[in-house]
Scaffold this motif. Structure first.
Motif, PDB file in Angstrom:
ATOM      1  N   MET A  60      -7.853  -5.667  13.993  1.00 39.53           N
ATOM      2  CA  MET A  60      -8.317  -4.731  13.264  1.00 39.53           C
ATOM      3  C   MET A  60     -10.049  -4.967  12.808  1.00 39.53           C
ATOM      4  SD  MET A  60      -5.199  -3.534  10.667  1.00 39.53           S
ATOM      5  CE  MET A  60      -3.603  -2.808  11.621  1.00 39.53           C
ATOM      6  N   SER A  61     -10.593  -4.098  12.137  1.00 39.11           N
ATOM      7  CA  SER A  61     -12.083  -4.194  11.856  1.00 39.11           C
ATOM      8  C   SER A  61     -12.358  -5.375  11.181  1.00 39.11           C
ATOM      9  CB  SER A  61     -12.676  -3.081  10.995  1.00 39.11           C
ATOM     10  OG  SER A  61     -12.595  -1.957  12.060  1.00 39.11           O
ATOM     11  N   ALA A  62     -13.409  -6.293  11.326  1.00 36.08           N
ATOM     12  CA  ALA A  62     -13.901  -7.557  10.820  1.00 36.08           C
ATOM     13  C   ALA A  62     -15.174  -7.144  10.074  1.00 36.08           C
ATOM     14  CB  ALA A  62     -14.090  -8.356  11.778  1.00 36.08           C
ATOM     15  N   TYR A  63     -15.959  -6.467  10.657  1.00 37.15           N
ATOM     16  CA  TYR A  63     -17.424  -6.080   9.757  1.00 37.15           C
ATOM     17  C   TYR A  63     -17.792  -4.907   9.310  1.00 37.15           C
ATOM     18  CZ  TYR A  63     -18.130 -10.230  13.069  1.00 37.15           C
ATOM     19  OH  TYR A  63     -18.342 -11.342  13.655  1.00 37.15           O
ATOM     20  N   SER A  64     -16.471  -4.225   9.156  1.00 31.46           N
ATOM     21  CA  SER A  64     -16.599  -2.554   8.286  1.00 31.46           C
ATOM     22  C   SER A  64     -17.078  -2.934   6.956  1.00 31.46           C
ATOM     23  CB  SER A  64     -15.298  -2.173   8.292  1.00 31.46           C
ATOM     24  OG  SER A  64     -15.252  -0.938   7.582  1.00 31.46           O
ATOM     25  N   GLN A  65     -17.887  -2.199   6.627  1.00 26.98           N
ATOM     26  CA  GLN A  65     -18.237  -2.094   5.173  1.00 26.98           C
ATOM     27  C   GLN A  65     -17.832  -1.126   4.191  1.00 26.98           C
ATOM     28  OE1 GLN A  65     -21.004  -4.295   4.151  1.00 26.98           O
ATOM     29  NE2 GLN A  65     -20.634  -5.148   6.146  1.00 26.98           N
ATOM     30  N   ASP A  66     -17.106  -0.236   4.837  1.00 24.87           N
ATOM     31  CA  ASP A  66     -16.152   0.884   4.100  1.00 24.87           C
ATOM     32  C   ASP A  66     -14.888   0.367   4.060  1.00 24.87           C
ATOM     33  OD1 ASP A  66     -15.006   2.868   2.810  1.00 24.87           O
ATOM     34  OD2 ASP A  66     -15.795   4.447   4.335  1.00 24.87           O
ATOM     35  N   PRO A  67     -14.167  -0.204   2.740  1.00 30.07           N
ATOM     36  CA  PRO A  67     -13.085  -0.543   2.568  1.00 30.07           C
ATOM     37  C   PRO A  67     -11.726   0.395   3.300  1.00 30.07           C
ATOM     38  CG  PRO A  67     -14.013  -0.758   0.565  1.00 30.07           C
ATOM     39  CD  PRO A  67     -14.785   0.152   1.421  1.00 30.07           C
ATOM     40  N   SER A  68     -12.301   1.777   3.176  1.00 31.79           N
ATOM     41  CA  SER A  68     -11.120   2.804   3.469  1.00 31.79           C
ATOM     42  C   SER A  68     -10.971   2.742   5.171  1.00 31.79           C
ATOM     43  CB  SER A  68     -11.701   4.245   3.234  1.00 31.79           C
ATOM     44  OG  SER A  68     -12.889   4.567   4.085  1.00 31.79           O
ATOM     45  N   THR A  69     -11.962   2.106   5.899  1.00 30.27           N
ATOM     46  CA  THR A  69     -11.490   2.129   7.507  1.00 30.27           C
ATOM     47  C   THR A  69     -10.566   1.221   7.520  1.00 30.27           C
ATOM     48  OG1 THR A  69     -14.191   2.258   7.790  1.00 30.27           O
ATOM     49  CG2 THR A  69     -12.766   1.326   9.576  1.00 30.27           C
ATOM     50  N   ALA A  70     -10.429   0.139   7.135  1.00 27.21           N
ATOM     51  CA  ALA A  70      -9.325  -1.149   7.386  1.00 27.21           C
ATOM     52  C   ALA A  70      -7.933  -0.336   6.865  1.00 27.21           C
ATOM     53  CB  ALA A  70      -9.614  -2.208   6.765  1.00 27.21           C
ATOM     54  N   GLU A  71      -8.197   0.429   5.686  1.00 29.98           N
ATOM     55  CA  GLU A  71      -7.017   0.967   5.175  1.00 29.98           C
ATOM     56  C   GLU A  71      -6.383   2.134   6.009  1.00 29.98           C
ATOM     57  OE1 GLU A  71      -8.253   2.374   1.182  1.00 29.98           O
ATOM     58  OE2 GLU A  71      -8.441   0.189   0.463  1.00 29.98           O
ATOM     59  N   ASN A  72      -7.300   2.791   6.486  1.00 26.82           N
ATOM     60  CA  ASN A  72      -6.836   4.029   7.377  1.00 26.82           C
ATOM     61  C   ASN A  72      -6.428   3.267   8.744  1.00 26.82           C
ATOM     62  OD1 ASN A  72      -7.820   5.832   5.674  1.00 26.82           O
ATOM     63  ND2 ASN A  72      -9.679   6.183   6.484  1.00 26.82           N
ATOM     64  N   GLN A  73      -7.023   2.334   9.198  1.00 23.18           N
ATOM     65  CA  GLN A  73      -6.178   1.510  10.544  1.00 23.18           C
ATOM     66  C   GLN A  73      -4.797   1.130  10.119  1.00 23.18           C
ATOM     67  OE1 GLN A  73      -9.161  -1.349  11.607  1.00 23.18           O
ATOM     68  NE2 GLN A  73     -10.605  -0.062  12.261  1.00 23.18           N
ATOM     69  N   ILE A  74      -4.573   0.615   8.967  1.00 23.42           N
ATOM     70  CA  ILE A  74      -3.236   0.157   8.865  1.00 23.42           C
ATOM     71  C   ILE A  74      -2.364   1.313   8.554  1.00 23.42           C
ATOM     72  CG2 ILE A  74      -1.937  -0.854   7.154  1.00 23.42           C
ATOM     73  CD1 ILE A  74      -4.471  -2.909   6.505  1.00 23.42           C
ATOM     74  N   LYS A  75      -2.753   2.473   7.817  1.00 23.31           N
ATOM     75  CA  LYS A  75      -2.077   3.643   7.640  1.00 23.31           C
ATOM     76  C   LYS A  75      -1.600   4.100   8.969  1.00 23.31           C
ATOM     77  CE  LYS A  75      -3.941   5.057   3.154  1.00 23.31           C
ATOM     78  NZ  LYS A  75      -4.680   6.025   2.588  1.00 23.31           N
ATOM     79  N   GLN A  76      -2.622   4.255   9.933  1.00 26.47           N
ATOM     80  CA  GLN A  76      -2.542   4.844  11.599  1.00 26.47           C
ATOM     81  C   GLN A  76      -1.194   4.375  11.908  1.00 26.47           C
ATOM     82  OE1 GLN A  76      -5.646   5.842  13.912  1.00 26.47           O
ATOM     83  NE2 GLN A  76      -4.686   5.824  15.703  1.00 26.47           N
ATOM     84  N   ILE A  77      -1.373   2.990  12.402  1.00 26.68           N
ATOM     85  CA  ILE A  77      -0.354   2.207  12.995  1.00 26.68           C
ATOM     86  C   ILE A  77       0.875   2.021  12.386  1.00 26.68           C
ATOM     87  CG2 ILE A  77      -0.950  -0.263  12.265  1.00 26.68           C
ATOM     88  CD1 ILE A  77      -0.783  -1.299  14.862  1.00 26.68           C
ATOM     89  N   THR A  78       1.027   1.915  10.979  1.00 35.02           N
ATOM     90  CA  THR A  78       1.887   1.994  10.152  1.00 35.02           C
ATOM     91  C   THR A  78       2.983   3.294  10.295  1.00 35.02           C
ATOM     92  OG1 THR A  78       1.256   0.305   8.732  1.00 35.02           O
ATOM     93  CG2 THR A  78       3.179   1.762   7.986  1.00 35.02           C
ATOM     94  N   GLU A  79       2.097   4.466  10.348  1.00 33.94           N
ATOM     95  CA  GLU A  79       2.714   5.733  10.565  1.00 33.94           C
ATOM     96  C   GLU A  79       3.454   5.778  11.895  1.00 33.94           C
ATOM     97  OE1 GLU A  79      -0.250   8.642   9.676  1.00 33.94           O
ATOM     98  OE2 GLU A  79      -0.182   8.268   7.430  1.00 33.94           O
ATOM     99  N   ASP A  80       2.734   5.348  12.981  1.00 36.18           N
ATOM    100  CA  ASP A  80       3.047   5.452  14.430  1.00 36.18           C
ATOM    101  C   ASP A  80       4.409   4.503  14.665  1.00 36.18           C
ATOM    102  OD1 ASP A  80       3.287   5.225  17.003  1.00 36.18           O
ATOM    103  OD2 ASP A  80       1.191   4.937  17.421  1.00 36.18           O
ATOM    104  N   MET A  81       4.397   3.438  13.987  1.00 36.43           N
ATOM    105  CA  MET A  81       5.683   2.428  13.896  1.00 36.43           C
ATOM    106  C   MET A  81       6.901   3.059  13.261  1.00 36.43           C
ATOM    107  SD  MET A  81       3.878  -1.332  13.668  1.00 36.43           S
ATOM    108  CE  MET A  81       5.113  -2.194  13.864  1.00 36.43           C
TER     109      MET A  81
END
Length: 367
Positions: free
Chosen positions: A230-251
């Motif tokens: 997952m993202s390391a250098y993102s400045q927008d907190p919602s980016t990491a959150e949306n990544q977690i949401k996406q993979i969790t919904e998939d699972m």
């Protein structure tokens, strides 16, 4: 001040202005170039499955009654020896020490994985054609040195030439996620694209993604294996959150179908609550915690490999030469569905000899 001194200062001032203008133009041109060249790999890309050389027909199907071992390991593109410091983390280096060092480190990583003898392995940051690693194909070296594993690669970073830092431009990078297994995957592995920042920092996160690899099980269901970074250098907190949401919904969707789900990941989020309770304050590398609230209402949970009685970090400060007194954090682990029983988990203490990460493991059973 003499006329000679004034002349010298005037000359030095002109030289400074020329240097300053040159640097500004250089940086501006590079930014424009990166923006112009920006593109992302399409979503739902089909992935090739490389067959194990040590083929064993007994490993076609995952046995739902057997105990298995899994490892997740960010190998740091085979550059992060203990004295390597990365320029994007406050260090000074942008390339691995040498081509020979890259090859030797890949061999050592493969040796470590052979010793651990896991059934499934998720690998992050395996370069295949990068300036920073002398265009050595690390995925190929790992396949050659781990012939007992079927493997699937997914590109997670494919960037044009980065002309920075000036003293050693980072260059082009092609880096991958790898999923290794002693079990034969089904022929429908795919690469799923993650959301990234909309700001300029998206240049640093081009192709964040996760791979999805499916295995048949003895009870007719599927073990669905995810590997991600997952993202390391993102400045927008919602980016990491949306990544977690996406993979969790998939699972969660796969779980609803009756399948088993496991994800091996570098989350770039602290997985251990209150690390200051286990490490001296000076050894705590402050990171944002994994947002557990996004798992509420799902059948997915986080596995945080960690032993409070023998605390070991899974990631070091890459801006410094490694010293055992330096700060560490625990950002590597797993997501599992509730029909996966986790038996044990911990950090493998490799003392950051081959990467800025230590591998983590868990043992599990499908229930």
């Amino acid at each position: 001040m003499t006329k000679t001194n004034k002349s010298i200062f005037k000359t030095l001032g002109k030289i400074f202005k020329v240097i300053l203008v040159t640097v500004v133009v250089f940086v501006t041109v590079n930014i424009v170039y990166l923006i112009f060249e920006y593109k992302r790999i399409p979503d739902n890309q089909e992935l090739d499955i490389n067959l194990a050389k040590d083929f064993n027909s007994e490993t076609w199907v995952v046995d739902s009654a057997k105990e298995y071992k899994a490892i997740s390991y960010n190998i740091g593109f085979c550059a992060y020896l203990p004295d390597f410091t990365f320029f994007m983390d406050g260090g000074s280096q942008s390339w691995a020490k040498s081509e020979e060092s890259v090859r030797e480190t890949a061999d050592n990583i493969a040796g470590l994985l052979n010793e651990e003898n896991a059934d499934f392995v998720s690998i992050q940051e395996a370069d295949s054609d990068s300036t920073r690693t002398y265009h050595v194909d690390e995925t190929k070296l790992l396949r050659q040195n781990l012939p007992q594993y079927y493997n699937v690669s997914a590109c997670c970073f494919d960037s044009p030439f980065l002309f920075w830092p000036i003293w050693q431009p980072h260059g082009e990078s092609t880096s991958n996620l790898m999923t290794l297994s002693k079990y034969l995957p089904k022929n429908n592995a795919i690469r799923r694209q993650f959301p990234v920042d909309n700001s300029f920092t998206k240049i640093l996160d081009y192709d964040r993604c996760y791979s999805v690899v499916r295995y048949p099980t003895s009870n007719g269901k599927e073990l669905v294996w995810y590997t991600t970074h997952m993202s390391a250098y993102s400045q927008d907190p919602s980016t990491a959150e949306n990544q977690i949401k996406q993979i969790t919904e998939d699972m969660q969707n796969e779980f609803a179908k009756g399948n088993y789900c496991i994800c091996g990941a570098d989350f770039n989020k602290q997985l251990v609550d209150n690390p200051e309770n286990y490490f001296p304050q000076e050894k705590v590398y402050v990171m944002k915690n994994f947002p557990l609230e996004f798992l509420d209402g799902t059948n997915i949970k986080v596995v945080s490999p960690f032993n409070p009685d023998y605390p070991v970090g899974s990631c070091r400060d890459a801006g410094k030469v490694w010293n055992e007194k330096d700060p560490v954090c625990n950002i590597d682990g797993f997501l599992v569905s509730s029909n996966v029983q986790v038996l044990t988990s911990d950090v493998i203490d490799a003392d950051f000899q081959y990467s800025d990460h230590n591998p983590v493991y868990m043992t599990f059973r499908l229930i």
